[in-house]
Design a protein around this motif. Structure first.
Motif, PDB file in Angstrom:
ATOM      1  N   ALA A   1      46.695  21.616  27.532  1.00 16.29           N
ATOM      2  CA  ALA A   1      47.993  22.091  28.010  1.00 16.29           C
ATOM      3  C   ALA A   1      49.145  21.391  27.301  1.00 16.29           C
ATOM      4  O   ALA A   1      50.198  21.967  27.087  1.00 16.29           O
ATOM      5  CB  ALA A   1      48.099  21.884  29.518  1.00 16.29           C
ATOM      6  N   SER A   2      48.927  20.161  26.924  1.00 13.19           N
ATOM      7  CA  SER A   2      49.983  19.380  26.290  1.00 13.19           C
ATOM      8  C   SER A   2      49.470  18.829  24.962  1.00 13.19           C
ATOM      9  O   SER A   2      48.424  18.189  24.905  1.00 13.19           O
ATOM     10  CB  SER A   2      50.387  18.233  27.217  1.00 13.19           C
ATOM     11  N   LEU A   3      50.213  19.102  23.899  1.00 10.66           N
ATOM     12  CA  LEU A   3      49.837  18.632  22.569  1.00 10.66           C
ATOM     13  C   LEU A   3      50.923  17.699  22.040  1.00 10.66           C
ATOM     14  O   LEU A   3      52.109  17.931  22.278  1.00 10.66           O
ATOM     15  CB  LEU A   3      49.671  19.811  21.607  1.00 10.66           C
ATOM     16  N   THR A   4      50.521  16.676  21.295  1.00 14.78           N
ATOM     17  CA  THR A   4      51.496  15.802  20.648  1.00 14.78           C
ATOM     18  C   THR A   4      52.204  16.591  19.553  1.00 14.78           C
ATOM     19  O   THR A   4      51.759  17.681  19.163  1.00 14.78           O
ATOM     20  CB  THR A   4      50.819  14.576  20.012  1.00 14.78           C
ATOM     21  N   ARG A   5      53.287  16.053  19.028  1.00 15.83           N
ATOM     22  CA  ARG A   5      54.005  16.717  17.937  1.00 15.83           C
ATOM     23  C   ARG A   5      53.080  16.932  16.744  1.00 15.83           C
ATOM     24  O   ARG A   5      53.068  18.001  16.135  1.00 15.83           O
ATOM     25  CB  ARG A   5      55.219  15.892  17.520  1.00 15.83           C
ATOM     26  N   GLY A   6      52.286  15.916  16.403  1.00 17.57           N
ATOM     27  CA  GLY A   6      51.342  16.045  15.291  1.00 17.57           C
ATOM     28  C   GLY A   6      50.330  17.151  15.538  1.00 17.57           C
ATOM     29  O   GLY A   6      50.028  17.937  14.642  1.00 17.57           O
ATOM     30  N   GLN A   7      49.806  17.222  16.753  1.00 18.65           N
ATOM     31  CA  GLN A   7      48.862  18.280  17.095  1.00 18.65           C
ATOM     32  C   GLN A   7      49.530  19.656  17.045  1.00 18.65           C
ATOM     33  O   GLN A   7      48.923  20.631  16.605  1.00 18.65           O
ATOM     34  CB  GLN A   7      48.268  18.036  18.483  1.00 18.65           C
TER      35      GLN A   7
ATOM     36  N   ALA B   1      50.166  24.725  14.289  1.00 15.23           N
ATOM     37  CA  ALA B   1      51.010  25.681  13.561  1.00 15.23           C
ATOM     38  C   ALA B   1      50.370  26.043  12.224  1.00 15.23           C
ATOM     39  O   ALA B   1      50.404  27.215  11.808  1.00 15.23           O
ATOM     40  CB  ALA B   1      52.411  25.096  13.355  1.00 15.23           C
ATOM     41  N   ILE B   2      49.775  25.071  11.542  1.00 13.64           N
ATOM     42  CA  ILE B   2      49.077  25.332  10.276  1.00 13.64           C
ATOM     43  C   ILE B   2      47.900  26.264  10.515  1.00 13.64           C
ATOM     44  O   ILE B   2      47.695  27.240   9.781  1.00 13.64           O
ATOM     45  CB  ILE B   2      48.616  24.011   9.621  1.00 13.64           C
ATOM     46  N   LEU B   3      47.141  25.981  11.571  1.00 14.98           N
ATOM     47  CA  LEU B   3      45.993  26.829  11.894  1.00 14.98           C
ATOM     48  C   LEU B   3      46.456  28.246  12.228  1.00 14.98           C
ATOM     49  O   LEU B   3      45.854  29.230  11.774  1.00 14.98           O
ATOM     50  CB  LEU B   3      45.203  26.238  13.062  1.00 14.98           C
ATOM     51  N   LYS B   4      47.530  28.373  13.004  1.00 14.16           N
ATOM     52  CA  LYS B   4      48.039  29.697  13.347  1.00 14.16           C
ATOM     53  C   LYS B   4      48.492  30.460  12.104  1.00 14.16           C
ATOM     54  O   LYS B   4      48.316  31.676  12.025  1.00 14.16           O
ATOM     55  CB  LYS B   4      49.172  29.601  14.368  1.00 14.16           C
ATOM     56  N   ALA B   5      49.054  29.756  11.128  1.00 14.59           N
ATOM     57  CA  ALA B   5      49.416  30.418   9.864  1.00 14.59           C
ATOM     58  C   ALA B   5      48.163  30.969   9.195  1.00 14.59           C
ATOM     59  O   ALA B   5      48.171  32.089   8.668  1.00 14.59           O
ATOM     60  CB  ALA B   5      50.144  29.445   8.936  1.00 14.59           C
ATOM     61  N   GLY B   6      47.089  30.201   9.205  1.00 14.75           N
ATOM     62  CA  GLY B   6      45.827  30.677   8.639  1.00 14.75           C
ATOM     63  C   GLY B   6      45.284  31.876   9.394  1.00 14.75           C
ATOM     64  O   GLY B   6      44.810  32.852   8.787  1.00 14.75           O
ATOM     65  N   ILE B   7      45.363  31.829  10.716  1.00 11.84           N
ATOM     66  CA  ILE B   7      44.884  32.949  11.540  1.00 11.84           C
ATOM     67  C   ILE B   7      45.684  34.211  11.226  1.00 11.84           C
ATOM     68  O   ILE B   7      45.123  35.275  10.972  1.00 11.84           O
ATOM     69  CB  ILE B   7      44.974  32.601  13.044  1.00 11.84           C
TER      70      ILE B   7
END
Length: 180
Positions: A140-146, A151-157
């Protein structure tokens, strides 16, 4: 992007042995930046010589004399310099698109089978991305780095989804050419 900078970024995320780093490239980083094991080891040697990374023996693996590479401040500064100064341009090296252009000019070149393979590969890559998404970004909660990694993974998706939709549109054009 250059291979040394991709390696430095990976080592900033987690100091690693050359073997572990190569495995990380195979499993994660390699989805958007490819480097062979040989390239990784060669670059690690150059980075040690340049003073960007240091090597320490892993005391927990004394029997194997495993070497762990850690980024030094000058290496961190190099990543920051590279990130600020390197211009990003469009990737114009997509070989299949160039082949399609040749097909458009010359006539049917029998590219349908190659496109089917690329579609299969794209579907497999998308499935892998989705599995990583579920495994690593369900909290539910991700650090800024995560959040940035997600976001990188979503770009790949999204890139895979868009490419697969495009490929499905092109498939009938190549099938028609094959039928002639």
């Amino acid at each position: 992007m250059s291979t040394p900078h991709a390696i430095l970024i990976a080592l900033l995320e987690k100091p690693s042995s050359g073997y572990d780093l190569a495995r990380r490239f195979d499993r994660a980083i390699g989805y958007f930046w490819h480097a062979t094991h040989q390239q990784i080891y060669r670059e690690l040697g150059r980075m040690v010589e340049a003073g960007w990374v240091s090597v320490v023996e892993d005391e927990t693996a004394a029997a194997t004399r495993k070497k762990v590479y850690c980024v030094l401040p000058v290496g961190r500064n190099e990543v920051a310099r590279w990130a600020r100064e390197t211009a990003v341009g469009p990737d114009s090296r997509n070989v299949f698109l160039l082949k399609l252009r040749a097909d458009a000019v010359i006539g049917p070149l029998g590219l349908a089978e190659e496109l089917v393979k690329l579609i299969d590969d794209g579907r497999a890559r998308l499935a892998t991305y989705r599995a990583i998404e579920q495994r690593d970004f369900g909290a539910a909660s991700l650090t800024r780095g995560q959040q940035l990694q997600y976001a990188i993974l979503k770009a790949g998706i999204r890139t895979q989804e868009m490419w697969l939709a495009w490929a499905e549109e092109v498939t009938p054009l190549l099938d028609e050419a094959a039928a002639r």
